[in-house]
Write an enzyme that holds these catalytic residues in place. Structure first.
Site, PDB file in Angstrom:
ATOM      1  CG  HIS A 192      -3.793   1.989  24.836  1.00  0.00           C
ATOM      2  ND1 HIS A 192      -3.845   0.690  25.255  1.00  0.00           N
ATOM      3  CD2 HIS A 192      -3.339   2.704  25.905  1.00  0.00           C
ATOM      4  CE1 HIS A 192      -3.474   0.609  26.526  1.00  0.00           C
ATOM      5  NE2 HIS A 192      -3.154   1.820  26.938  1.00  0.00           N
TER       6      HIS A 192
ATOM      7  CB  SER B 200      -2.999   3.377  -7.262  1.00  0.00           C
ATOM      8  OG  SER B 200      -4.031   2.617  -7.853  1.00  0.00           O
TER       9      SER B 200
ATOM     10  CE  LYS C 106      -3.911   4.516  -2.056  1.00  0.00           C
ATOM     11  NZ  LYS C 106      -4.185   3.106  -2.388  1.00  0.00           N
TER      12      LYS C 106
ATOM     13  CD  GLU D 290       2.569   0.322   1.845  1.00  0.00           C
ATOM     14  OE1 GLU D 290       1.649  -0.498   1.800  1.00  0.00           O
ATOM     15  OE2 GLU D 290       2.743   1.201   0.983  1.00  0.00           O
TER      16      GLU D 290
END
Ligand code: ARG
Length: 491
Positions: free
Chosen positions: A185, A306, A312, A319
């Site tokens: 979980h 970024s 970033k 991804e």
């Protein structure tokens, strides 16, 4: 301007440019091979709409391979003479060279890869070229081409998946003793070794390879000889053609052979599952590289920044792998729906099978490649992983198991340990930081030996059975995994 060969997916612009070019050159093209029963020219829009050459030209090497085998068989059964065979084989080999050199004019008027190649062959060698299509149809021809293409694709994928598995094993070996929290979980559950976690990835991919290899058996069956749908009136030798092309056997039923694409659907299903596995691994990397986890670092070369937020470092490669799983699953859906309404036998609908199949293979290959290149550079932040496991009461089950060994029924033990965890949370201490007196207040049977089971090291070492997370078992599993890869060469 010529459209490049093997361009995979030429964009709309390229397709349109080549269509335009074809308009200009149309006057010089031979009439369509099927023009006999027609009195009117094809509507130009219909011509463009029905043509597949912009994408199926990618099948050219397989089409030529199939045609050469078919010609050899026609010669063997006496339909082509020696001279005709020689000239066809030489002609087809020359056509392939032309295509590879990008010295080939792909004509929309000639609809697809099959008719383009046949026309070029006849251009080159004259009348013998017109005999090649004896006892054959584009229906069994295209089904054969796709099977040859997929067989090749599966063989490439097998090597690529094995290469990724090897990269996983190398990382797992380095991290066999590294302790991290295991999750259920996405809550900290029990400590595991990072090596063990990585071996789970290995297992997923092992099943993916097995699935492709099983799919290959059904791909490797030869449609040629089924002709349009009912077979051919010529006394052909299908076993000989199958042998020349490395097929296991000729397909049993001619209607089925030209019609079903279940083997392609299976391929897309196997590819979808592999993508789902890669996507799950990617998701973990995305989580682990987040500053909230910081379990691993990815090399700069595999990340991007970024344009606005200077701090970033984004895990773009994982991804994108996660994102690309969507398109492969989409292709599987397309193929299933493409098939579901088709009556026997061949229908033009099947022309729509190629783009999803090509993109499935290309996407999966590029994701495997990206992952394999990235993994050796994944750096585990061992101290961070250790600390996370320690702070998460990951050894609570070990304490309960300890009490069970002291003859406390498991349900009671569970309750007592729950209270210990609450005390730990209230006083901001790990279970191993509670005093013996505090623990004994919960369960008098607890003695000083309890602290050995409360350590993370003790917890993982105790899970020392087949499939368990103990470093000793991880090393054993690693050895077995390496042996399973022995003999697989580099892609
Ligand atoms: N381009 C076609 C396909 O991909 C080849 C077979 C065409 N057969 C036909 N009877 N029109 O399926």
């Amino acid at each position: 301007m010529r459209t490049p060969f093997y361009s995979g997916f030429p964009g709309e612009a390229i397709i349109m440019a080549s269509i335009e070019l074809n308009r200009v050159k149309a006057m010089t093209i031979e009439p369509k091979p099927w023009a006999g029963r027609f009195t009117e020219a094809t509507d130009t829009l219909v011509e463009t709409f029905t043509a597949s050459v912009a994408f199926d030209k990618r099948l050219a090497p397989y089409d030529i391979q199939g045609s050469i085998a078919h010609a050899r068989m026609l010669h063997r059964v006496g339909i082509l003479n020696e001279k005709e065979l020689k000239s066809i084989v030489q002609g087809l080999e020359d056509v392939l060279l032309d295509i590879e050199r990008d010295d080939f004019f792909w004509s929309i008027e000639l609809e697809d890869v099959h008719m383009n190649i046949e026309a070029r062959l006849t251009d080159r060698i004259g009348d013998a070229g017109k005999k090649l299509h004896t006892g054959r149809s584009r229906n069994d021809q295209v089904a054969t081409d796709i099977r040859l293409f997929l067989r090749d694709g599966i063989d490439q994928l097998d090597l690529q998946i094995a290469a990724l598995q090897k990269a996983i094993l190398d990382l797992a070996e380095r991290e066999a003793d590294t302790i991290m929290p295991g999750f259920t979980h996405l809550q900290i559950a029990q400590p595991v070794t990072f090596g063990h976690h990585l071996l789970a990835w290995f297992e997923m991919l092992a099943r993916d390879r097995a699935r492709f290899s099983d799919c290959r058996k059904r791909v490797n069956v030869m449609p040629l000889g089924a002709a349009a749908l009912a077979g051919t009136s010529f006394a052909i030798d299908r076993h000989y053609t199958a042998e020349l092309l490395g097929f296991e056997r000729p397909a049993e039923n001619s209607l089925d052979a030209v019609s079903d694409r279940d083997f392609a659907i299976e391929f897309a299903a196997a590819a979808s599952l592999t993508m789902v596995h890669l996507s799950r691994c990617a998701e973990e990397l995305v989580l682990w590289t987040s500053p909230l986890f910081r379990f691993v670092d990815l090399p700069d070369a595999f990340c991007t920044g970024s344009s606005i937020m200077p701090q970033k470092k984004n895990p773009d490669v994982p991804e994108l792998v996660r994102g690309k799983s969507g398109r492969v699953i989409g292709h599987l859906t397309s193929l299933l729906i493409l098939m579901k309404g088709q009556p026997l036998a061949y229908n033009k609908d099947n022309q729509e099978d190629k783009e999803p199949l090509f993109d499935t293979l290309d996407t999966l290959k590029s994701c495997l490649r990206a992952f394999t290149d990235m993994l050796p550079h994944v750096k585990a932040n061992r101290a961070v992983m250790y600390e996370a496991a320690k702070r998460g009461y990951a050894t609570a089950t070990d304490l309960a198991d300890y009490l069970v060994r002291k003859d406390v029924p498991f349900r009671d033990a569970h309750e007592m340990v729950g209270q210990a965890v609450r005390l730990g949370i209230e006083t901001q201490r790990d279970l191993s930081e509670l005093s013996l007196a505090e623990l004994q207040r919960l369960s008098p049977g607890i003695t000083a030996d309890v602290f050995a089971v409360l350590t993370l090291e003790g917890s993982v070492a105790a899970r020392n059975h087949i499939g368990g997370t103990a470093p000793e078992r991880v090393r054993e599993a690693l050895g077995q995994a390496r042996r399973s890869l022995a003999g697989v060469s580099e892609p």
